[in-house]
Design an enzyme around this catalytic site. Structure first.
Site, PDB file in Angstrom:
ATOM      1  N   CYS B  84      -1.287   2.590  -2.631  1.00 25.80           N
ATOM      2  CA  CYS B  84      -2.415   2.748  -3.291  1.00 25.80           C
ATOM      3  C   CYS B  84      -3.235   3.735  -2.203  1.00 25.80           C
ATOM      4  CB  CYS B  84      -3.208   1.215  -2.523  1.00 25.80           C
ATOM      5  SG  CYS B  84      -5.244   1.580  -3.177  1.00 25.80           S
ATOM      6  N   HIS B 195      -1.321  -2.129  -6.707  1.00 24.23           N
ATOM      7  CA  HIS B 195      -0.431  -3.588  -5.268  1.00 24.23           C
ATOM      8  C   HIS B 195       0.025  -3.707  -5.992  1.00 24.23           C
ATOM      9  CE1 HIS B 195      -4.246  -2.314  -2.981  1.00 24.23           C
ATOM     10  NE2 HIS B 195      -4.646  -1.643  -3.738  1.00 24.23           N
ATOM     11  N   GLU B 197       2.080  -6.194  -4.220  1.00 28.04           N
ATOM     12  CA  GLU B 197       1.820  -7.270  -3.431  1.00 28.04           C
ATOM     13  C   GLU B 197       0.876  -8.513  -4.445  1.00 28.04           C
ATOM     14  OE1 GLU B 197       1.439  -4.717  -2.125  1.00 28.04           O
ATOM     15  OE2 GLU B 197      -0.944  -4.364  -1.570  1.00 28.04           O
TER      16      GLU B 197
END
Lengths: 285, 216
Positions: B84, B195, B197
């Protein structure tokens, strides 16, 4: 391409997932983590946890729950309720929240909206607005629709946008929990003017309600609670129903929530996709 | 001395590093959130995460001397992953708030999305939500996407996007009229606008690939 997000909102009281009507009269539905995990597996695009009593007591008590959930759900988790300071936000992010949603503290101090957005990035800050139609005008409330803030919904939403918040979570308190469908007038009023994403919540009970909103406007994100909670209960997907806190009568009597069907995030997404809309649908393994 | 850190997750301020840490742990990576120059030097890989403002982030990196730690680390050839804002920071510059120089590890710059209304569809800014990553002609074999598939959905939250040279772009994504670089790889430097995750199982595959990329 924009993919419409489906975001289950889980209201939490103490250790329990609860659900009310018009944000009042809470029923205990079970363990929030169990719901969050199932919802995530079924294709929820994000999860929102809302501490329903935090604002009244001036604290958010979800840190432990957030931390446990973040270990098993690798999708975005937004947490709201009782957040008043930069420290509160830090604590929740540290516990594993990705975004925080704030209502009362922004009303009391709009510069907090500006400060937190600048510090944590717009993408971390969601402003929550509770709307009630009062004599033909949509007004903003706090504390689950109990306190009038003196603000009109659209003006307040635009002010928050200017403060730099990343998203607006707009709840129609009039429709919330009723299963009567989304409040189309409220949505149209705000969506037309807003340039940041809008999550719209309150009233969905069946696929038609989602399609009704899509018929009048484009949609960034649907929030929904009862339809998915009762859907999972009616489908007997919830194992852990026993809990000695709050009003558990509904669960112990094993009442089927006949007002609501057996809709899940998966089936709603399929219905909207079949109607020609873009959503994230993962290929089956 | 035993090297006990697989991945140093660089802590330079107010980012949400915890979901990155949890995803590493899930992939069996021994990760540590740290701003220690020593930790960074002895780790097998580093992740530069980040949300928030570009100028603020650059300021913090420099103040903590993390910029030099990153330059030195890249020289070793060990894997670097920017996520990001961490992707945007490795570019030469950004026009966020004011023109600010980035780490300059990869040629290119960061630009802001305009709010768009195309027919009846609005494209709000920030761009928040799930989007497909589309494969460019480049191969994914040597990238962290080696276990992923063309068209996998990933979760994005951003107002700025990276404009990089075509050779380094590994995926592009679409937002209204924009077709932008959503991930890139240049030697041992990997960067993603989305992202991983927060992108469910598909995202965790990237952490698993990162784990495979670490020296044993």
């Amino acid at each position: 391409m924009k993919h419409i997000r489906i975001i289950p909102k889980l209201d939490i009281k103490g250790p329990n997932l609860v659900k009310g009507i018009h944000l009042e009269g809470l029923r205990v539905l079970g363990n929030p983590e169990e719901y969050a995990k199932l919802l995530s597996e079924m294709g929820a695009d994000e999860i929102i946890y809302q501490d329903t009593v935090a604002s009244l007591y001036g604290r958010n008590s979800l840190n432990d729950l957030v931390s446990e959930t973040a270990r098993s759900c690798f999708i975005p988790l937004t947490v709201g309720g009782g957040i008043r300071s930069i420290e509160d936000i830090k604590d929740l992010l540290k516990a594993g929240a990705d975004k925080v949603s704030i209502n009362t503290a922004f009303i009391n101090n709009p510069s907090f909206a500006k400060e937190s957005s600048r510090l944590f990035g717009s993408s971390t800050i969601v402003a929550s607005i509770e709307a009630i139609n009062y004599e033909g005008e949509f007004l903003a409330f706090t504390d689950n629709g109990r306190e009038y803030t003196g603000k009109k919904v659209l003006d307040w939403a635009l002010e928050l946008q200017d403060c730099g918040v990343g998203e607006i979570l707009l709840t129609s308190v009039d429709n919330e929990g009723t299963g009567e469908g989304y409040n189309l007038d409220l949505y149209r009023l705000v969506k037309e003017k807003l340039e940041i994403p809008l999550i719209f919540h309150g009233g969905a009970k069946e696929p038609k309600h989602f399609l009704d909103l899509l018929n009048i406007s484009d949609v960034d994100a649907f929030g929904a609670s009862s339809i998915f909670h009762y859907g999972l209960l009616n489908l007997n997907r919830i194992k852990n129903k026993s809990n000695d806190h709050g009003n558990t009568e509904y669960l112990s009597k094993n009442i089927s929530f006949k007002d609501f069907g057996e809709f899940t995030v998966t089936s709603i997404k399929e219905a909207l996709s079949n109607a020609g809309y873009n959503l994230r649908i993962e290929n089956k393994k | 001395m035993k090297n006990d850190i697989d991945i140093a997750i660089i802590d330079y301020g107010l980012s949400n590093l915890y979901s990155v840490d949890l995803a590493c742990k899930k992939a069996g990576i021994n990760s540590k959130i740290t701003s220690s120059l020593e930790d960074i030097e002895k780790s097998k890989g580093i992740i530069l995460p980040g949300v928030g403002a570009f100028d603020h982030a650059m300021h913090n990196l420099k103040e903590k001397k993390l910029d030099h730690a990153i330059y030195n680390f890249i020289e070793t050839g060990k894997p670097f992953l920017g996520i990001c804002l961490g992707m945007q920071l490795i570019m030469e510059e950004s026009s966020e708030f004011k023109k600010t120089k980035g780490l300059g590890l990869v040629k290119g710059s960061c630009l802001k999305f305009d709010f768009q209304k195309i027919e009846n569809f609005s494209f709000p800014v920030p761009n928040v939500g799930w989007n497909k990553i589309n494969k460019t002609s480049s191969t994914w074999n040597k990238t962290l996407l080696s276990k992923n598939e063309d068209g996998d959905f990933m979760y994005f939250v951003h107002s700025y996007y990276v404009e990089a040279e075509q050779e380094v772009v590994t995926t592009y994504s679409n937002y209204g009229k924009y077709e932008y670089c959503s991930s890139l790889s240049y030697e041992n430097i990997h960067a993603m606008q989305f992202h991983p995750e927060k992108s469910g199982d598909k995202g965790l595959k990237i952490y698993s690939s990162l784990s495979d990329n670490l020296e044993k």
